[in-house]
Motif scaffolding. Structure first.
Motif, mmCIF file in Angstrom:
data_model
loop_
_atom_site.group_PDB
_atom_site.id
_atom_site.type_symbol
_atom_site.label_atom_id
_atom_site.label_comp_id
_atom_site.label_asym_id
_atom_site.label_seq_id
_atom_site.Cartn_x
_atom_site.Cartn_y
_atom_site.Cartn_z
ATOM 1 N N THR A 243 0.837 -1.200 0.000
ATOM 2 C CA THR A 243 0.000 0.000 0.000
ATOM 3 C C THR A 243 0.873 1.251 0.000
ATOM 4 O OG1 THR A 243 -0.133 0.252 2.411
ATOM 5 C CG2 THR A 243 -1.722 -1.269 1.369
ATOM 6 N N LEU A 244 0.247 2.377 -0.327
ATOM 7 C CA LEU A 244 0.985 3.643 -0.330
ATOM 8 C C LEU A 244 1.528 3.968 1.049
ATOM 9 C CD1 LEU A 244 -1.269 5.849 -2.646
ATOM 10 C CD2 LEU A 244 0.694 4.421 -3.263
ATOM 11 N N LYS A 245 0.745 3.707 2.075
ATOM 12 C CA LYS A 245 1.188 3.982 3.448
ATOM 13 C C LYS A 245 2.358 3.076 3.826
ATOM 14 C CE LYS A 245 0.319 6.262 7.286
ATOM 15 N NZ LYS A 245 0.418 7.711 7.372
ATOM 16 N N GLU A 246 2.282 1.804 3.412
ATOM 17 C CA GLU A 246 3.390 0.880 3.672
ATOM 18 C C GLU A 246 4.649 1.333 2.934
ATOM 19 O OE1 GLU A 246 0.403 -2.951 4.249
ATOM 20 O OE2 GLU A 246 1.554 -2.755 2.400
ATOM 21 N N LEU A 247 4.478 1.823 1.700
ATOM 22 C CA LEU A 247 5.616 2.355 0.946
ATOM 23 C C LEU A 247 6.200 3.599 1.614
ATOM 24 C CD1 LEU A 247 4.505 2.013 -2.776
ATOM 25 C CD2 LEU A 247 6.611 1.108 -1.782
ATOM 26 N N ALA A 248 5.324 4.468 2.106
ATOM 27 C CA ALA A 248 5.790 5.680 2.784
ATOM 28 C C ALA A 248 6.622 5.306 4.007
ATOM 29 C CB ALA A 248 4.605 6.561 3.184
ATOM 30 N N ARG A 249 6.165 4.333 4.759
ATOM 31 C CA ARG A 249 6.908 3.909 5.947
ATOM 32 C C ARG A 249 8.238 3.275 5.550
ATOM 33 N NH1 ARG A 249 4.042 0.902 10.855
ATOM 34 N NH2 ARG A 249 3.347 3.027 11.174
ATOM 35 N N ARG A 250 8.211 2.445 4.515
ATOM 36 C CA ARG A 250 9.420 1.731 4.087
ATOM 37 C C ARG A 250 10.471 2.689 3.517
ATOM 38 N NH1 ARG A 250 8.959 -3.889 0.941
ATOM 39 N NH2 ARG A 250 7.974 -4.320 2.928
ATOM 40 N N VAL B 66 4.869 9.717 -2.328
ATOM 41 C CA VAL B 66 4.695 8.311 -2.716
ATOM 42 C C VAL B 66 3.547 8.187 -3.715
ATOM 43 C CG1 VAL B 66 4.055 6.009 -1.893
ATOM 44 C CG2 VAL B 66 5.679 7.390 -0.595
ATOM 45 N N ALA B 67 2.424 8.820 -3.420
ATOM 46 C CA ALA B 67 1.254 8.728 -4.303
ATOM 47 C C ALA B 67 1.577 9.264 -5.701
ATOM 48 C CB ALA B 67 0.077 9.485 -3.699
ATOM 49 N N GLY B 68 2.271 10.374 -5.778
ATOM 50 C CA GLY B 68 2.623 10.954 -7.069
ATOM 51 C C GLY B 68 3.536 10.055 -7.875
ATOM 52 N N ARG B 69 4.566 9.517 -7.224
ATOM 53 C CA ARG B 69 5.500 8.648 -7.947
ATOM 54 C C ARG B 69 4.841 7.334 -8.339
ATOM 55 N NH1 ARG B 69 7.005 12.843 -6.388
ATOM 56 N NH2 ARG B 69 5.710 13.280 -8.203
ATOM 57 N N VAL B 70 3.980 6.770 -7.487
ATOM 58 C CA VAL B 70 3.277 5.528 -7.829
ATOM 59 C C VAL B 70 2.343 5.773 -9.010
ATOM 60 C CG1 VAL B 70 1.556 3.848 -7.021
ATOM 61 C CG2 VAL B 70 3.526 4.399 -5.592
ATOM 62 N N ASN B 71 1.660 6.910 -9.037
ATOM 63 C CA ASN B 71 0.797 7.225 -10.188
ATOM 64 C C ASN B 71 1.610 7.307 -11.479
ATOM 65 O OD1 ASN B 71 -1.679 7.212 -8.918
ATOM 66 N ND2 ASN B 71 -1.554 9.366 -8.340
ATOM 67 N N GLU B 72 2.794 7.897 -11.410
ATOM 68 C CA GLU B 72 3.667 7.947 -12.585
ATOM 69 C C GLU B 72 4.056 6.535 -13.020
ATOM 70 O OE1 GLU B 72 7.022 10.374 -11.526
ATOM 71 O OE2 GLU B 72 5.788 12.166 -11.254
ATOM 72 N N LEU B 73 4.431 5.694 -12.061
ATOM 73 C CA LEU B 73 4.826 4.317 -12.373
ATOM 74 C C LEU B 73 3.663 3.516 -12.956
ATOM 75 C CD1 LEU B 73 7.060 3.659 -9.239
ATOM 76 C CD2 LEU B 73 7.843 3.670 -11.617
ATOM 77 N N LYS B 74 2.437 3.804 -12.486
ATOM 78 C CA LYS B 74 1.262 3.129 -13.059
ATOM 79 C C LYS B 74 1.038 3.577 -14.500
ATOM 80 C CE LYS B 74 -1.779 3.934 -9.706
ATOM 81 N NZ LYS B 74 -2.978 3.867 -8.840
ATOM 82 N N CYS C 128 -4.872 -2.389 4.716
ATOM 83 C CA CYS C 128 -3.513 -1.902 4.921
ATOM 84 C C CYS C 128 -3.011 -2.411 6.262
ATOM 85 C CB CYS C 128 -3.489 -0.376 4.887
ATOM 86 S SG CYS C 128 -1.869 0.348 5.236
ATOM 87 N N ARG C 129 -1.780 -2.881 6.309
ATOM 88 C CA ARG C 129 -1.197 -3.391 7.554
ATOM 89 C C ARG C 129 -0.935 -2.274 8.567
ATOM 90 N NH1 ARG C 129 2.097 -6.434 3.473
ATOM 91 N NH2 ARG C 129 1.183 -8.518 3.413
ATOM 92 N N ILE C 130 -0.923 -1.030 8.105
ATOM 93 C CA ILE C 130 -0.650 0.098 8.995
ATOM 94 C C ILE C 130 -1.945 0.761 9.462
ATOM 95 C CG2 ILE C 130 0.448 2.376 9.177
ATOM 96 C CD1 ILE C 130 2.514 1.283 7.103
#
Length: 75
Positions: free
Chosen positions: A26-33, A41-49, A62-64
């Protein structure tokens, strides 16, 4: 920079253990990692999508946050 943020985020998604690839991250998990803010994170993930490097997975909690979200994984 944007390029290095995107690379770090892609690497974090790619580093998901093989058995978790179908669950994604998830985006939150990515932000933590990664230590990046959620909006970055959301902006870069949208670009990658858009570039078809990552894709959405089925919804899960979400685990968080415990919220039902749509995680991503490598395409």
């Amino acid at each position: 920079t944007l390029r290095s943020q995107k690379g770090i985020i892609f690497s974090a998604i790619n580093a998901i253990p093989e058995q978790d690839k179908t669950l994604g991250i998830t985006l939150k998990e990515l932000a933590r990692r990664t230590g990046f803010e959620i909006n970055a994170v959301a902006g870069r993930v949208n670009e990658l999508k858009k570039e078809e490097f990552v894709k959405e997975c089925g919804k899960r909690k979400c685990r968080i946050t415990g919220r039902l979200v749509t995680p991503v994984t490598i395409s």
